[in-house]
Design an enzyme around this catalytic site. Structure first.
Site, PDB file in Angstrom:
ATOM      1  N   GLY A   1      -0.803   2.754  -9.654  1.00  0.00           N
ATOM      2  CA  GLY A   1      -1.262   3.643 -10.153  1.00  0.00           C
ATOM      3  C   GLY A   1      -2.492   4.363  -8.295  1.00  0.00           C
ATOM      4  O   GLY A   1      -2.000   5.758  -8.522  1.00  0.00           O
TER       5      GLY A   1
ATOM      6  N   CYS B   1      -5.944  -8.238  -1.779  1.00  0.00           N
ATOM      7  CA  CYS B   1      -5.016  -7.594  -1.420  1.00  0.00           C
ATOM      8  C   CYS B   1      -4.312  -8.570   0.170  1.00  0.00           C
ATOM      9  O   CYS B   1      -3.151  -7.988   1.092  1.00  0.00           O
ATOM     10  CB  CYS B   1      -4.544  -6.043  -1.129  1.00  0.00           C
TER      11      CYS B   1
ATOM     12  N   GLU C   1       5.146  -7.590  -4.464  1.00  0.00           N
ATOM     13  CA  GLU C   1       4.145  -8.381  -4.840  1.00  0.00           C
ATOM     14  C   GLU C   1       3.696  -8.636  -5.626  1.00  0.00           C
ATOM     15  O   GLU C   1       3.111  -7.979  -7.193  1.00  0.00           O
ATOM     16  CB  GLU C   1       2.489  -6.938  -4.165  1.00  0.00           C
TER      17      GLU C   1
ATOM     18  N   GLY D   1      -5.946  -0.153  -5.399  1.00  0.00           N
ATOM     19  CA  GLY D   1      -5.326  -0.920  -6.424  1.00  0.00           C
ATOM     20  C   GLY D   1      -3.705  -0.792  -6.568  1.00  0.00           C
ATOM     21  O   GLY D   1      -3.290  -1.355  -5.754  1.00  0.00           O
TER      22      GLY D   1
ATOM     23  N   GLU E   1      -4.820   2.324  -0.777  1.00  0.00           N
ATOM     24  CA  GLU E   1      -4.901   1.294  -0.017  1.00  0.00           C
ATOM     25  C   GLU E   1      -3.710   0.404  -1.513  1.00  0.00           C
ATOM     26  O   GLU E   1      -4.864  -0.054  -2.522  1.00  0.00           O
ATOM     27  CB  GLU E   1      -5.673   0.323   0.011  1.00  0.00           C
TER      28      GLU E   1
END
Ligand SMILES: NC(=O)C1=CN([C@@H]2O[C@H](COP(=O)(O)OP(=O)(O)OC[C@H]3O[C@@H](n4cnc5c(N)ncnc54)[C@H](OP(=O)(O)O)[C@@H]3O)[C@@H](O)[C@H]2O)C=CC1
Ligand SMILES: O=C(O)CCC(=O)C(=O)O
Length: 525
Positions: A245, A302, A392, A241, A265
């Protein structure tokens, strides 16, 4: 099968009494029924107690029993049929072919780990026989094999509601390792979670396993997820996520009286390096291929190619031409949740307004809950001056960094944060330049790929889906592929343990028929 809004605590299916969450139809934003009751603290306590009680009997099962269990889960997921795909399409906005493929991948992962169990290599059995005559000191008999860590908490991902969720890669690898699993369902796909959760619960029952082998909880706030990570019975965490988080859970895990590993991840922008030879030979075609990868699944991977690095020139112009043409035809796409759509609009809005950034091309207009693809550019100098350009933007947004020469390319690479993937587009004439960069790229990313893009991770034995922080919390591991099982194991050495007390993997006569390392040499003795 019908969706009832239930969570699974061991053998029970119960509606939580701590608030309510609803699935949201991703395309329209409307509420889906039924509501899902959030877990109470008592539910959490019971799931953890059952997982702890299940751990010893579950881990003691022969590997073949656990393999049959994983295969039963895969069969049960298949048996849900159309209801799973339809509910998942509604909750995620992802199209049918993608979800049918993802379901096949999910079942494939479970079966892969059944094969890993039968192979036995994951135990890494080693025997250094005693050398009683050795001078000046005798050597004791030393035997090593891996043991499971204990109950594992899994936080499923919003963007892979099947393959990275309730029975996804983290759950499959933890169960294979011998760890009971408690899943905190992602609130973006509660109905999908219930359907898959029931399939796992049925496999537990049908295979006669301890009921605490698997539980699934909903969380109407943050209390249950955080409580799970803090619970002393939980011994490891799997998460996919956001960086916020993942790092929140890392902090909780590190602050426990007994800290535990969190395999999170998180964020990655997956740099793509375009070498001059490749740009000259096929710049335009690479540009088109890049947009196809960028817009796959509304960019919600991702492994999405969020950063392009190249030296200015005609080849790069051709790449930009191919990319701008392709992106202009890219339709706005439904995003996973209103929150993720909002975050995407904020991220692209920031780039649109950034003094150091220009908009190079964009897809057709967004509209409500739909993400409009966007391709931006900046200079290497500006990229190096603005660290925020590395953030990101989750969705179909990418940034081209125009470099003057190879030195600037090297500087940009040196400034990057840890990544899941780095892609190189090159021809034979670029090999010498690539060879120079490779040692840096190995430090940067978990997977280095050539003439392709990182989206679409192969589930295989040699796959690494991981990388240095912040792409993951622990770059020594992978969350995809058979090596993922190692995250939930640790080695134990038995020194001079009487033969009858040794685990089967280490007994004389090799009752499991394993490949073992005896005195350093691999063999089947
Ligand atoms: N790089 C990647 O692989 C991905 C990145 N993302 C990024 O994350 C953003 C949000 O997406 P999402 O998938 O919801 O990711 P989040 O990190 O917000 O959520 C993932 C899971 O963790 C839980 N969670 C999040 N924060 C906390 C916390 N502080 N304490 C306890 N539990 C927590 C969530 O609970 P709940 O369900 O209740 O929200 C959910 O179950 C995206 O916009 C994107 O930026 C998302 C998916 C993949
Ligand atoms: O591309 C894939 O198969 C995996 C991508 C992934 O892990 C993710 O987007 O979270």
């Amino acid at each position: 099968m019908t969706i009832l809004g239930q969570q699974f605590i061991g053998a029970e299916a119960v509606k939580g009494a701590n608030g309510e969450i609803f699935g949201i139809d991703a395309a329209s934003g409307s509420k889906l029924t039924p509501g899902f009751g959030g877990a109470t603290k008592a539910d959490l306590e019971r799931a953890c107690a059952l997982a702890e009680a299940a751990f010893e009997p579950y881990r003691a099962l022969p590997p073949e029993e656990r393999a049959l269990f994983l295969e039963a889960i895969a069969d049960n997921i298949q048996a849900i049929g159309e209801e799973l795909i339809e509910r998942c399409m509604a909750e995620s906005g992802l199209p049918r072919p993608r979800l049918e493929g993802e379901r096949a991948r999910t079942m494939g992962q479970l079966r892969l780990f059944a094969g890993v169990l039968r192979d036995g290599g994951f135990l890494d059995a080693r025997i250094d026989p005693a050398l009683p005559e050795r001078k000046p000191l005798p050597r004791p008999d030393l035997r090593l094999n891996n043991v499971p860590l204990g109950p594992v908490a899994v936080f499923g991902a919003s963007n892979f509601p099947l393959a990275f969720s309730v029975a996804g890669g983290d759950t499959a690898s933890a169960l294979a390792a011998g760890c009971p699993v408690i899943v905190k369902a992602h609130s973006a796909h509660p109905g999908t979670s219930e359907l898959v959760g029931r399939a796992v619960q049925k496999a537990v029952k049908d295979r006669g396993l301890p009921e605490g082998t698997f539980s699934l909880l909903y969380d109407s706030g943050r209390e249950i997820g955080q409580g799970l990570v803090a619970d002393p019975r939980i011994r490891a965490v799997g998460f996919t996520g956001s960086r916020a988080g993942g790092t929140a859970l890392m902090k909780i895990a590190a602050a426990r009286p007994m800290p535990i590993p969190v395999y999170a991840e998180m964020s990655s922008i997956n740099p793509v390096l375009l070498f001059p030879g490749a740009l000259k030979a096929r710049g335009e075609a690479i540009g088109k291929g890049f947009i196809a990868s960028l817009t796959l699944g509304a960019g919600q991977f991702c492994t999405n190619p969020g950063l392009i690095i190249a030296i200015e020139g005609e080849g790069l112009d051709a790449f930009v031409r191919g990319a701008t043409e392709a992106i202009a035809a890219a339709p706005a796409a439904v995003m996973l949740t209103p929150g993720i759509h909002r975050a995407y609009c904020e991220g692209t809005g920031k780039l649109r307004g950034h003094a150091a950034v220009e908009l190079v091309g964009q897809g057709t207009e967004g509209g409500e809950l739909r993400g409009q693809a966007a391709f931006f550019a900046t200079s290497a100098e500006n990229f190096l001056a603005h660290h925020d350009l590395q953030d990101e933007v989750f969705g179909a947004s990418s940034l081209l960094v125009r470099c003057r020469d190879a030195d600037e390319v090297a500087k940009v690479i040196a400034a990057l944060e840890g990544q899941l993937t780095v892609a190189l587009h090159m021809e034979a004439e670029d090999h010498a330049a690539a060879a120079k960069l490779l040692p840096k790229l190995e430090r940067l990313a978990g997977r280095i790929l050539v003439n392709g893009f990182g989206t679409g991770v192969e589930v295989a034995h040699a796959m690494v889906h991981g990388g240095p922080y912040p792409s993951t919390s622990d770059g020594r591991s992978t969350s995809v592929g058979s090596l993922a099982i190692q995250r939930f194991l640790r080695p134990v050495c038995y020194q001079d343990l009487p033969g009858a007390l040794l685990p089967p993997a280490l007994q004389d006569g090799n009752p499991l028929g394993l490949w073992r390392r005896i005195d350093g040499k691999l063999g089947q003795d």
